[in-house]
Design an enzyme around this catalytic site. Structure first.
Site, PDB file in Angstrom:
ATOM      1  N   SER A  52      12.346  32.764  -7.096  1.00 22.06           N
ATOM      2  CA  SER A  52      11.141  33.004  -6.282  1.00 22.06           C
ATOM      3  C   SER A  52      10.539  31.683  -5.802  1.00 22.06           C
ATOM      4  CB  SER A  52      10.109  33.851  -7.039  1.00 22.06           C
ATOM      5  OG  SER A  52       9.516  33.122  -8.087  1.00 22.06           O
ATOM      6  N   HIS A 101       7.561  22.855 -14.366  1.00 22.09           N
ATOM      7  CA  HIS A 101       7.496  23.454 -15.708  1.00 22.09           C
ATOM      8  C   HIS A 101       6.275  24.380 -15.758  1.00 22.09           C
ATOM      9  CE1 HIS A 101       8.364  23.845 -19.916  1.00 22.09           C
ATOM     10  NE2 HIS A 101       7.065  23.769 -20.145  1.00 22.09           N
ATOM     11  N   GLU A 144       2.553  28.195  -9.122  1.00 27.84           N
ATOM     12  CA  GLU A 144       3.799  27.523  -8.714  1.00 27.84           C
ATOM     13  C   GLU A 144       4.071  27.768  -7.229  1.00 27.84           C
ATOM     14  OE1 GLU A 144       6.839  28.900 -11.477  1.00 27.84           O
ATOM     15  OE2 GLU A 144       6.302  27.298 -12.849  1.00 27.84           O
ATOM     16  N   ASP A 186      11.752  18.023 -19.824  1.00 27.95           N
ATOM     17  CA  ASP A 186      10.315  18.080 -19.498  1.00 27.95           C
ATOM     18  C   ASP A 186       9.567  16.787 -19.814  1.00 27.95           C
ATOM     19  OD1 ASP A 186      10.776  20.782 -18.895  1.00 27.95           O
ATOM     20  OD2 ASP A 186      10.456  21.356 -20.980  1.00 27.95           O
ATOM     21  N   LEU A 212      20.014  20.679 -18.824  1.00 26.59           N
ATOM     22  CA  LEU A 212      19.539  19.297 -18.820  1.00 26.59           C
ATOM     23  C   LEU A 212      20.321  18.495 -17.765  1.00 26.59           C
ATOM     24  CD1 LEU A 212      17.612  17.445 -20.451  1.00 26.59           C
ATOM     25  CD2 LEU A 212      19.569  16.861 -21.886  1.00 26.59           C
ATOM     26  N   ASN A 242      11.134  18.368 -11.077  1.00 25.50           N
ATOM     27  CA  ASN A 242      11.212  19.616 -11.849  1.00 25.50           C
ATOM     28  C   ASN A 242       9.848  20.281 -11.888  1.00 25.50           C
ATOM     29  OD1 ASN A 242      12.394  21.543 -13.705  1.00 25.50           O
ATOM     30  ND2 ASN A 242      11.265  20.516 -15.340  1.00 25.50           N
TER      31      ASN A 242
HETATM   32  C1  GAR Z   1       9.532  29.103 -13.089  1.00 27.60           C
HETATM   33  O1  GAR Z   1       8.380  29.662 -13.671  1.00 27.60           O
HETATM   34  C2  GAR Z   1       9.741  27.698 -13.602  1.00 27.60           C
HETATM   35  O2  GAR Z   1       8.559  27.022 -13.882  1.00 27.60           O
HETATM   36  C3  GAR Z   1      10.507  27.958 -14.867  1.00 27.60           C
HETATM   37  O3  GAR Z   1      11.414  28.968 -14.519  1.00 27.60           O
HETATM   38  C4  GAR Z   1      10.779  29.835 -13.586  1.00 27.60           C
HETATM   39  C5  GAR Z   1      11.750  30.151 -12.480  1.00 27.60           C
HETATM   40  O4  GAR Z   1      11.255  31.213 -11.706  1.00 27.60           O
HETATM   41  N1  GAR Z   1      11.160  26.785 -15.323  1.00 27.60           N
HETATM   42  C6  GAR Z   1      11.235  26.460 -16.616  1.00 27.60           C
HETATM   43  O5  GAR Z   1      10.809  27.171 -17.492  1.00 27.60           O
HETATM   44  C7  GAR Z   1      11.922  25.127 -16.894  1.00 27.60           C
HETATM   45  N2  GAR Z   1      11.653  24.681 -18.219  1.00 27.60           N
HETATM   46  P1  GAR Z   1      11.881  31.560 -10.308  1.00 27.60           P
HETATM   47  O6  GAR Z   1      13.400  31.681 -10.499  1.00 27.60           O
HETATM   48  O7  GAR Z   1      11.282  32.879  -9.937  1.00 27.60           O
HETATM   49  O8  GAR Z   1      11.536  30.466  -9.360  1.00 27.60           O
END
Ligand code: GAR
Length: 193
Positions: free
Chosen positions: A17, A108, A178, A149, A91, A106
């Site tokens: 997303s 988080h 986000e 992170d 990683l 990145n």
């Molecule tokens: C997001 O919330 C991102 O912050 C997280 O994965 C999700 C991906 O959502 N990332 C982590 O947790 C990395 N440590 P998406 O596929 O819907 O964009």
């Protein structure tokens, strides 16, 4: 006039997303465009999103990523300037960090340095935030380094939490942040180049 457009590669492992928001944002920008989507999961939703936007994709295997530098030639082929990790759960190897210094970003889903590190991704993060009784959560956008992170922070913003919040409602609040901020922060980085 199109001037010096930067090429962005998005690396993602999941639904994508955030990738979708970034792709759509840069379809209207003259600073950059998403030129490649890389995933480590063959059934990741992000690949469908890329196809729908006619963006080339690359599926990366663990051995290729960690035991070869094949990805560097793929990134070269697509003239990639910036790598955006949008829910990419592996990683980043040292050779790739070295090849793109301050050029790998990145996101988080919490306020680092809290609730980060190995195993802290997706729902695990929001469950830990809830268990800690935190009064706020938020997002962190940072440069990637060779630790989970841990790179320099570029941007953070918060959302208030109440006792009624569950890991699911926390996840929704954080994801909304986000989607709102990630594309703009990436654009801001390109403006500085
Ligand atoms: C997001 O919330 C991102 O912050 C997280 O994965 C999700 C991906 O959502 N990332 C982590 O947790 C990395 N440590 P998406 O596929 O819907 O964009």
């Amino acid at each position: 006039m199109i001037r010096n457009m930067k090429n962005i590669a998005i690396f993602a492992s999941g639904g994508g997303s955030n990738a979708r928001k970034i792709i759509e944002h840069f379809e209207k920008s003259d600073l950059g465009r998403v030129a490649l989507v890389v995933s480590n999961k063959k059934d990741a939703g992000v690949l469908d999103i890329a196809h729908a936007h006619q963006i080339p994709t690359h599926l990366i295997g663990r051995a290729d990523f960690y035991e070869s530098k094949k990805i560097l030639s793929i990134l070269d082929e697509h003239r990639i300037d910036l790598i955006v990790l949008a829910g990419f759960l592996w990683l980043v190897p040292t050779y790739l960090i070295g090849a793109y210094p301050k050029r790998i970003v990145n996101i988080h889903p919490a306020l680092l340095p809290l609730f980060g590190g190995k195993g802290m991704y997706g729902a695990h993060v929001h469950t830990a935030v809830k268990a800690a009784g935190a009064k706020e959560s938020g997002i962190t956008i940072h440069f990637a380094n060779e630790h989970y992170d841990a790179g320099d922070i570029i941007f953070q913003t918060t959302c208030a939490l109440t006792e009624e919040d569950t890991p699911e409602t926390i996840a929704r609040k954080v994801l909304a942040l986000e989607h709102e901020h990630f594309p703009k922060v990436v654009e801001g980085l390109l403006q500085g180049w």
